[in-house]
Scaffold this active site. Sequence first.
Site, PDB file in Angstrom:
ATOM      1  CG  HIS A  39      -0.161   0.034   2.532  1.00  0.00           C
ATOM      2  ND1 HIS A  39       0.427   1.175   3.043  1.00  0.00           N
ATOM      3  CD2 HIS A  39       0.107  -0.958   3.409  1.00  0.00           C
ATOM      4  CE1 HIS A  39       1.018   0.903   4.179  1.00  0.00           C
ATOM      5  NE2 HIS A  39       0.852  -0.393   4.428  1.00  0.00           N
ATOM      6  CD  GLU A  81       2.066  -5.573   7.979  1.00  0.00           C
ATOM      7  OE1 GLU A  81       2.187  -6.794   7.724  1.00  0.00           O
ATOM      8  OE2 GLU A  81       2.806  -4.699   7.502  1.00  0.00           O
TER       9      GLU A  81
END
Length: 211
Positions: A10, A83
Amino acid sequence: MTTRLIVWRHGNTDWNAGHRVQGQTDVPLNELGRQQAVDAAELLARMRPDALVASDLCRAADTAAALAALTGLSVTYDRRLRERYFGLWEGLTMTEITQTRPEEYARWTAGADDIGGEVETLDDLGKRVAEALQAAADLVEPGGTVVVATHGAAVRSGVGHLLGWPREQLRTLRALQNCHWVELTHDAQRGWQIATYNVGPFTDRPTPPPV
């Protein structure tokens, strides 16, 4: 036929910029991160992806949205692409962690699987992300291309697990820069192989920690 899997980190967030551990805290992209996503999406669109998958955390989902806007693809969300859960570390800067949790920090820098502090183990992280990457690849026919938007630590552990690498080998990979990606290929004879690593725009920018 060769299938292509692009695993994309990202864009930048304020917590990235401040070296603050994000983990599964849902931190949004900042202005730089949104621009990075647009610029990277222009490059990735040239690969003519057939499918687009993302972590459901907004920094990855919004990064994927930039590519969806260019390609017309819909985004499939997969919680397994989140994550690494950093437990009691989340929200702390790396300086704060070294000062307040030095034993855990030492285990982390040494590459230990279980570092304490309620942080997800590398083995659990690698398994869940690799499962999601394989599921994403299975969305396209052999010879197709799929792009997966996820997170820094998730990329390294998931890719390493998919390739069957030992943890010691995984430590040789540098952290991905924001909005950079790994290209993997797969065919029936050779299985999964790594084609490129840490590719993308902004190659002259410093690399934030992959957390």
